[in-house]
Design an enzyme around this catalytic site. Structure first.
Site, PDB file in Angstrom:
ATOM      1  N   HIS A 241       0.803  -1.226   0.000  1.00 33.31           N
ATOM      2  CA  HIS A 241       0.000   0.000   0.000  1.00 33.31           C
ATOM      3  C   HIS A 241       0.831   1.270   0.000  1.00 33.31           C
ATOM      4  CE1 HIS A 241       1.036  -0.152   4.258  1.00 33.31           C
ATOM      5  NE2 HIS A 241       0.694   1.119   4.324  1.00 33.31           N
TER       6      HIS A 241
HETATM    7  C1  UD1 Z   1      -1.959   5.212   6.354  1.00 34.05           C
HETATM    8  C2  UD1 Z   1      -0.614   5.645   6.975  1.00 34.05           C
HETATM    9  C3  UD1 Z   1       0.410   4.538   6.760  1.00 34.05           C
HETATM   10  C4  UD1 Z   1      -0.098   3.205   7.267  1.00 34.05           C
HETATM   11  C5  UD1 Z   1      -1.437   2.896   6.601  1.00 34.05           C
HETATM   12  C6  UD1 Z   1      -2.015   1.602   7.093  1.00 34.05           C
HETATM   13  C7  UD1 Z   1      -0.146   8.062   6.915  1.00 34.05           C
HETATM   14  C8  UD1 Z   1       0.700   9.095   6.300  1.00 34.05           C
HETATM   15  N1  UD1 Z   1      -0.091   6.836   6.339  1.00 34.05           N
HETATM   16  O1  UD1 Z   1      -1.742   5.087   4.955  1.00 34.05           O
HETATM   17  O2  UD1 Z   1       1.586   4.871   7.488  1.00 34.05           O
HETATM   18  O3  UD1 Z   1       0.833   2.194   6.955  1.00 34.05           O
HETATM   19  O4  UD1 Z   1      -2.348   3.978   6.911  1.00 34.05           O
HETATM   20  O5  UD1 Z   1      -3.195   1.322   6.417  1.00 34.05           O
HETATM   21  O6  UD1 Z   1      -0.820   8.337   7.879  1.00 34.05           O
HETATM   22  N2  UD1 Z   1      -9.096   4.803   2.255  1.00 34.05           N
HETATM   23  C9  UD1 Z   1     -10.325   4.191   2.183  1.00 34.05           C
HETATM   24  N3  UD1 Z   1     -10.906   3.826   3.378  1.00 34.05           N
HETATM   25  C10 UD1 Z   1     -10.333   4.033   4.578  1.00 34.05           C
HETATM   26  C11 UD1 Z   1      -9.087   4.660   4.622  1.00 34.05           C
HETATM   27  C12 UD1 Z   1      -8.492   5.033   3.456  1.00 34.05           C
HETATM   28  O7  UD1 Z   1     -10.870   3.976   1.124  1.00 34.05           O
HETATM   29  O8  UD1 Z   1     -10.932   3.658   5.611  1.00 34.05           O
HETATM   30  C13 UD1 Z   1      -8.449   5.192   0.986  1.00 34.05           C
HETATM   31  C14 UD1 Z   1      -8.735   6.613   0.609  1.00 34.05           C
HETATM   32  O9  UD1 Z   1      -8.835   6.700  -0.751  1.00 34.05           O
HETATM   33  C15 UD1 Z   1      -7.516   7.355   1.051  1.00 34.05           C
HETATM   34  C16 UD1 Z   1      -6.439   6.317   0.850  1.00 34.05           C
HETATM   35  O10 UD1 Z   1      -7.044   5.068   1.155  1.00 34.05           O
HETATM   36  O11 UD1 Z   1      -7.301   8.500   0.307  1.00 34.05           O
HETATM   37  C17 UD1 Z   1      -5.236   6.529   1.706  1.00 34.05           C
HETATM   38  O12 UD1 Z   1      -5.622   6.647   3.078  1.00 34.05           O
HETATM   39  P1  UD1 Z   1      -4.694   7.460   4.099  1.00 34.05           P
HETATM   40  O13 UD1 Z   1      -5.257   7.386   5.463  1.00 34.05           O
HETATM   41  O14 UD1 Z   1      -4.406   8.822   3.559  1.00 34.05           O
HETATM   42  O15 UD1 Z   1      -3.312   6.694   4.040  1.00 34.05           O
HETATM   43  P2  UD1 Z   1      -2.984   5.130   3.959  1.00 34.05           P
HETATM   44  O16 UD1 Z   1      -2.454   4.827   2.616  1.00 34.05           O
HETATM   45  O17 UD1 Z   1      -4.117   4.299   4.477  1.00 34.05           O
END
Ligand code: UD1
Length: 355
Positions: free
Chosen positions: A201
């Site tokens: 991811h």
């Molecule tokens: C975040 C953490 C990362 C961790 C990961 C575990 C930061 C900078 N990154 O990354 O260190 O390893 O979590 O999962 O904080 N999304 C969904 N549903 C959700 C959450 C996210 O669809 O419940 C999608 C959204 O499109 C979002 C993308 O995932 O934009 C990224 O989510 P985000 O929380 O920004 O970062 P992660 O890649 O999950």
């Protein structure tokens, strides 16, 4: 004493659960749990609270997704009045996600003490957003709870007063130790006898279309030898769907993200794990399962020096050869890591709420 915990993303939940329980065992401590809502899908958040036996959050700030600045800023805007009104004596933050750093900045400016659980880890790679979050959080924290001695060394090198640093061990392993028997009972019946478990991811692996396509093609090739079980993170799923990338091979099984117990079972019975996660490098080391990490560096070097982890960097061509070595039984042996023993959260509770 009032301790307020801030969690936001999937890897925070299994770290906070044992600390909440350990602090609860100390008399005279009131606790509040705030979920920022950085992760919000049921299978990225809610199901973890249930399986980990965590109390439901007292408050969900509902920030959701956004660019780094927007998400971090929104957490700060919504958390500040909570801290002002509830006046905790100490705020505990976990790991290295945007919620961790945002909460540390808010509390430091309100002169509320901060404890950072999983302090001191460094990849020395500032292109990773998590490294920025770690650096800022550790500079601001009053209590720095480290999982391994390399964390202490990193912090001292950055000028952190040794008296603030507490080597307590790994709280995520506390949760693993507690729940492994239940996870083993969740072993899916239709699991192939041998399989590669994959998670990807990180932006460095999934945001570059050509690189992501080559990773998927490699998985397709590997699937001629062994089944591939791949629970797909939402951001990876969006990239694969958005780019219409082909996933070849009927032995590549793309699944939805798994709840904690089911995912732990998948790790426990895997032949080998391919990942870019931080926590999975630690969990596989504890379980003695070979781990191939698709990153150029790790903030968890002890998993390489003492554990089962092998860093492959950008050398995707090494994956088939490394896999074959594992299949032939050439497995790196892990030695137990001191203080990764299921008691780390109890040590934290003893520091913040001494009897
Ligand atoms: C975040 C953490 C990362 C961790 C990961 C575990 C930061 C900078 N990154 O990354 O260190 O390893 O979590 O999962 O904080 N999304 C969904 N549903 C959700 C959450 C996210 O669809 O419940 C999608 C959204 O499109 C979002 C993308 O995932 O934009 C990224 O989510 P985000 O929380 O920004 O970062 P992660 O890649 O999950």
């Amino acid at each position: 004493m009032h301790v307020l915990h801030v969690v936001g993303a999937r890897p925070n939940f299994m770290k906070a659960a044992p600390v909440l329980a350990a602090v609860r065992a100390h008399e005279g401590v009131r606790q509040t749990l705030v979920h920022t809502g950085q992760h919000y899908d049921a299978n990225m958040a809610g199901v973890f609270f249930d399986q980990l036996g965590m109390p439901q959050p007292d408050l969900d700030l509902g920030v959701g997704s956004g660019s780094h600045g927007a998400q971090t800023g929104e957490i700060m805007i919504r958390l500040e009045p909570v801290i002002t009104e509830r006046k905790p004596d100490l705020v505990l933050v976990y790991g290295d996600v945007n919620s961790t750093m945002a909460a540390a900045v808010v509390c430091a400016k309100l002169l509320v003490r901060v404890g950072h659980v999983e302090a001191g880890l460094r990849s020395y790679d500032r292109s990773m957003p998590e490294e920025i979050n770690r650096l800022v959080t550790d500079q601001l924290a009053d209590f720095l709870f480290t999982p391994s001695p390399d964390g202490d060394e990193n912090l001292k090198r950055e000028g952190i007063a040794p008296g603030k640093i507490h080597l307590v061990g790994n709280v995520m392993i506390d949760t693993l130790v507690r729940l492994l028997p239940r996870a083993e009972a969740c072993k899916p019946k239709n699991l192939p006898p041998r399989y590669v478990l994959v998670t990807l991811h990180r932006p460095s692996n999934v945001d570059d279309p050509a690189w992501l396509a080559s990773l998927l093609a490699t998985l397709g090739e590997l699937s001629q030898e062994i089944d591939i079980v791949f629970p797909v993170h939402p951001r990876t799923r969006q990239r694969i769907n958005g780019l219409n990338l082909p996933v070849s091979g009927n032995r590549v099984h793309l699944l939805d993200p798994k709840p904690y117990l089911e995912f732990l079972a998948l790790q426990r019975y895997a032949t080998v794990v391919i990942t870019d996660s931080g926590g999975i490098q630690e969990e596989t080391t504890f379980l003695g399962i070979p781990c191939l990490t698709l990153r150029e560096n790790t903030e968890r070097p002890i998993t390489v020096t003492r554990g089962t982890n092998v860093l492959l960097g950008r050398e995707i061509s090494r994956v088939p050869a490394e896999l074959r070595r594992v299949l032939q039984g050439e497995v790196k042996k892990a030695s137990p890591i001191p203080l990764w023993d299921g008691r780390a959260a109890a040590r934290i509770a003893d520091v913040i709420a001494p009897a």
